[in-house]
Design an enzyme around this catalytic site. Structure first.
Site, PDB file in Angstrom:
ATOM      1  N   SER A 138      74.342  16.426  50.482  1.00  0.00           N
ATOM      2  CA  SER A 138      73.655  17.634  50.957  1.00  0.00           C
ATOM      3  C   SER A 138      72.542  18.029  49.990  1.00  0.00           C
ATOM      4  CB  SER A 138      74.686  18.774  51.040  1.00  0.00           C
ATOM      5  OG  SER A 138      74.045  20.044  51.091  1.00  0.00           O
ATOM      6  N   TYR A 167      80.944  24.962  48.736  1.00  0.00           N
ATOM      7  CA  TYR A 167      80.274  23.823  49.395  1.00  0.00           C
ATOM      8  C   TYR A 167      79.405  23.077  48.389  1.00  0.00           C
ATOM      9  CZ  TYR A 167      77.460  21.505  53.039  1.00  0.00           C
ATOM     10  OH  TYR A 167      76.816  20.588  53.850  1.00  0.00           O
TER      11      TYR A 167
HETATM   12  P1  NAP Z   1      79.692  19.981  62.148  1.00  0.00           P
HETATM   13  O1  NAP Z   1      78.791  20.070  63.326  1.00  0.00           O
HETATM   14  O2  NAP Z   1      80.420  21.183  61.659  1.00  0.00           O
HETATM   15  O3  NAP Z   1      80.754  18.776  62.388  1.00  0.00           O
HETATM   16  C1  NAP Z   1      81.688  18.533  61.384  1.00  0.00           C
HETATM   17  C2  NAP Z   1      82.682  17.545  61.936  1.00  0.00           C
HETATM   18  O4  NAP Z   1      83.703  17.324  60.956  1.00  0.00           O
HETATM   19  C3  NAP Z   1      83.370  18.079  63.196  1.00  0.00           C
HETATM   20  O5  NAP Z   1      83.584  17.028  64.113  1.00  0.00           O
HETATM   21  C4  NAP Z   1      84.709  18.560  62.635  1.00  0.00           C
HETATM   22  O6  NAP Z   1      85.746  18.538  63.567  1.00  0.00           O
HETATM   23  C5  NAP Z   1      84.964  17.501  61.582  1.00  0.00           C
HETATM   24  N1  NAP Z   1      85.988  17.939  60.632  1.00  0.00           N
HETATM   25  C6  NAP Z   1      86.014  19.077  59.916  1.00  0.00           C
HETATM   26  N2  NAP Z   1      87.127  19.122  59.170  1.00  0.00           N
HETATM   27  C7  NAP Z   1      87.822  17.975  59.428  1.00  0.00           C
HETATM   28  C8  NAP Z   1      89.071  17.433  58.972  1.00  0.00           C
HETATM   29  N3  NAP Z   1      89.831  18.080  58.087  1.00  0.00           N
HETATM   30  N4  NAP Z   1      89.470  16.246  59.465  1.00  0.00           N
HETATM   31  C9  NAP Z   1      88.712  15.583  60.374  1.00  0.00           C
HETATM   32  N5  NAP Z   1      87.520  16.038  60.857  1.00  0.00           N
HETATM   33  C10 NAP Z   1      87.100  17.220  60.375  1.00  0.00           C
HETATM   34  O7  NAP Z   1      78.880  19.449  60.895  1.00  0.00           O
HETATM   35  P2  NAP Z   1      77.526  18.608  60.810  1.00  0.00           P
HETATM   36  O8  NAP Z   1      76.386  19.542  60.684  1.00  0.00           O
HETATM   37  O9  NAP Z   1      77.524  17.530  61.851  1.00  0.00           O
HETATM   38  O10 NAP Z   1      77.749  17.969  59.354  1.00  0.00           O
HETATM   39  C11 NAP Z   1      78.395  16.728  59.198  1.00  0.00           C
HETATM   40  C12 NAP Z   1      78.359  16.446  57.715  1.00  0.00           C
HETATM   41  O11 NAP Z   1      77.012  16.567  57.236  1.00  0.00           O
HETATM   42  C13 NAP Z   1      79.182  17.434  56.888  1.00  0.00           C
HETATM   43  O12 NAP Z   1      79.762  16.764  55.790  1.00  0.00           O
HETATM   44  C14 NAP Z   1      78.122  18.417  56.374  1.00  0.00           C
HETATM   45  O13 NAP Z   1      78.526  19.037  55.168  1.00  0.00           O
HETATM   46  C15 NAP Z   1      76.974  17.493  56.147  1.00  0.00           C
HETATM   47  N6  NAP Z   1      75.651  18.114  56.126  1.00  0.00           N
HETATM   48  C16 NAP Z   1      75.223  18.859  57.181  1.00  0.00           C
HETATM   49  C17 NAP Z   1      73.919  19.374  57.135  1.00  0.00           C
HETATM   50  C18 NAP Z   1      73.341  20.221  58.237  1.00  0.00           C
HETATM   51  O14 NAP Z   1      72.293  20.844  57.985  1.00  0.00           O
HETATM   52  N7  NAP Z   1      73.957  20.266  59.415  1.00  0.00           N
HETATM   53  C19 NAP Z   1      73.094  19.099  56.051  1.00  0.00           C
HETATM   54  C20 NAP Z   1      73.617  18.355  54.984  1.00  0.00           C
HETATM   55  C21 NAP Z   1      74.893  17.853  55.050  1.00  0.00           C
HETATM   56  P3  NAP Z   1      86.242  19.940  64.211  1.00  0.00           P
HETATM   57  O15 NAP Z   1      85.183  20.340  65.182  1.00  0.00           O
HETATM   58  O16 NAP Z   1      87.549  19.595  64.862  1.00  0.00           O
HETATM   59  O17 NAP Z   1      86.387  20.926  63.090  1.00  0.00           O
HETATM   60  C1  GCO Z   2      73.590  26.352  54.186  1.00  0.00           C
HETATM   61  C2  GCO Z   2      73.523  25.125  55.055  1.00  0.00           C
HETATM   62  C3  GCO Z   2      73.334  23.893  54.187  1.00  0.00           C
HETATM   63  C4  GCO Z   2      73.291  22.672  55.058  1.00  0.00           C
HETATM   64  C5  GCO Z   2      73.117  21.450  54.264  1.00  0.00           C
HETATM   65  C6  GCO Z   2      71.820  21.409  53.542  1.00  0.00           C
HETATM   66  O1  GCO Z   2      74.360  27.262  54.515  1.00  0.00           O
HETATM   67  O2  GCO Z   2      72.850  26.370  53.191  1.00  0.00           O
HETATM   68  O3  GCO Z   2      74.687  25.004  55.858  1.00  0.00           O
HETATM   69  O4  GCO Z   2      74.367  23.822  53.256  1.00  0.00           O
HETATM   70  O5  GCO Z   2      74.476  22.535  55.765  1.00  0.00           O
HETATM   71  O6  GCO Z   2      74.192  21.170  53.433  1.00  0.00           O
HETATM   72  O7  GCO Z   2      71.677  20.105  53.019  1.00  0.00           O
END
Ligand code: NAP
Ligand code: GCO
Length: 263
Positions: free
Chosen positions: A143, A156
């Site tokens: 992230s 986080y």
């Molecule tokens: P999301 O839409 O919240 O999806 C997260 C997924 O992880 C969901 O399918 C959720 O399932 C699953 N999950 C959560 N806890 C779990 C557990 N204990 N066991 C198995 N599955 C679990 O998140 P996203 O935005 O796609 O993010 C995916 C990854 O990218 C995460 O690691 C997040 O930190 C990272 N990330 C996101 C962003 C962003 O801007 N979106 C940026 C940087 C990094 P449920 O629906 O059942 O909870």
């Molecule tokens: C926040 C956001 C970020 C993104 C991502 C950025 O609240 O700042 O959720 O943390 O999820 O991780 O890279």
């Protein structure tokens, strides 16, 4: 150079939707066999249907990635029912946006458990078979918060900072077995996880955080899950066999930019 994933089994955790789903879709398009998990059967079923709509016969398993016994059993089942896991993407993650002094230790631990302990647990479960097979790819979804802090995301940021170092340590400890472990550091991506940060205001204007991110991103837009597909295929393919311990930031330039100057 081989960017294809034909004949490879890829496990993407938490990939019923969001970033994990987009990465799994790109892997399938590159030839991989897709395996994913989620906590709830209904989400696994929904995910299977969503993959099927794209012509992808994904294998879905109900498994909480924080439960070491469940993970070990599920990996064993996957190896028996699908095959040895060649590519692991530790994607499952949660966030809690709470000011640190208001956050309970239990809430802090819950985020660390999913975002840091779980990648350790799942990686530990798949590495022995990767060693036996003579190759493996582990991609940890880090992230911006692997590098930067901000208000309300202490747990986080601590988890994602730790995940960056876990990535480097797996790379260091298992590189000699032809296992490459790298990270992808997405910028701000439009998924359910960030939906609260993009909600339109009552007057129809942008959420202040939405405007803030646009001003901090040279690309002047939020990323989409599809923006991560190419980098993920690269790190999952033989084309990156000499890339190890690297965090590839896919952020539209946020980390390079001080932010738009006031007009
Ligand atoms: P999301 O839409 O919240 O999806 C997260 C997924 O992880 C969901 O399918 C959720 O399932 C699953 N999950 C959560 N806890 C779990 C557990 N204990 N066991 C198995 N599955 C679990 O998140 P996203 O935005 O796609 O993010 C995916 C990854 O990218 C995460 O690691 C997040 O930190 C990272 N990330 C996101 C962003 C962003 O801007 N979106 C940026 C940087 C990094 P449920 O629906 O059942 O909870
Ligand atoms: C926040 C956001 C970020 C993104 C991502 C950025 O609240 O700042 O959720 O943390 O999820 O991780 O890279």
């Amino acid at each position: 150079m081989n960017f294809r994933l034909d004949g490879k089994v890829a496990l993407i955790t938490g990939a019923s939707y969001g970033i994990g789903f987009a990465i799994a879709k790109s892997f399938a398009e590159a030839g991989a066999e897709i395996v994913f998990n989620d906590i709830k059967q209904e989400l696994v079923d929904k995910g299977i249907d969503a993959y099927k709509e794209l012509g992808i016969n994904a294998h879905g398993y109900v498994c909480d990635v924080t439960d070491e016994t469940a993970v070990t059993e599920t990996v064993k089942r996957i190896e028996e029912e699908v095959g040895i896991i060649d590519i692991l993407v530790n994607n499952a993650g949660i966030i809690k946006r709470i000011p640190m002094t208001d956050m309970s230790a239990a809430e802090f631990r819950q985020v660390i458990d999913v975002d840091l302990n779980a990648p350790f647990i799942v990686s530990k479960a798949v590495i022995p078979s990767m060693i036996k097979k003579g190759h493996g790819k582990i991609i940890n979804i880090c992230s911006m918060m692997s590098e930067l802090g901000r208000e309300t995301v202490s747990a986080y940021a601590a988890a994602k900072g730790g995940l960056k170092m876990l990535t480097k340590n797996i790379a260091s400890e298992y590189g000699e077995y032809n296992i490459q472990c790298n990270g992808i550091g997405p910028g701000y991506i439009a998924t359910p996880q960030t939906a609260p940060l993009r909600e339109k205001q009552p007057d129809g204007s942008r959420h202040p955080f939405d405007s803030f991110i646009i001003s901090k991103t040279p690309a002047a837009r939020w990323g989409t899950p599809e923006d991560l597909a190419g980098p993920a295929v690269f790190l999952a393919s033989e084309a990156s066999d000499f890339v190890n311990g690297h965090i590839l930031y896919v952020d539209g330039g946020i980390l390079a930019y001080i932010g738009k100057q006031p007009q």
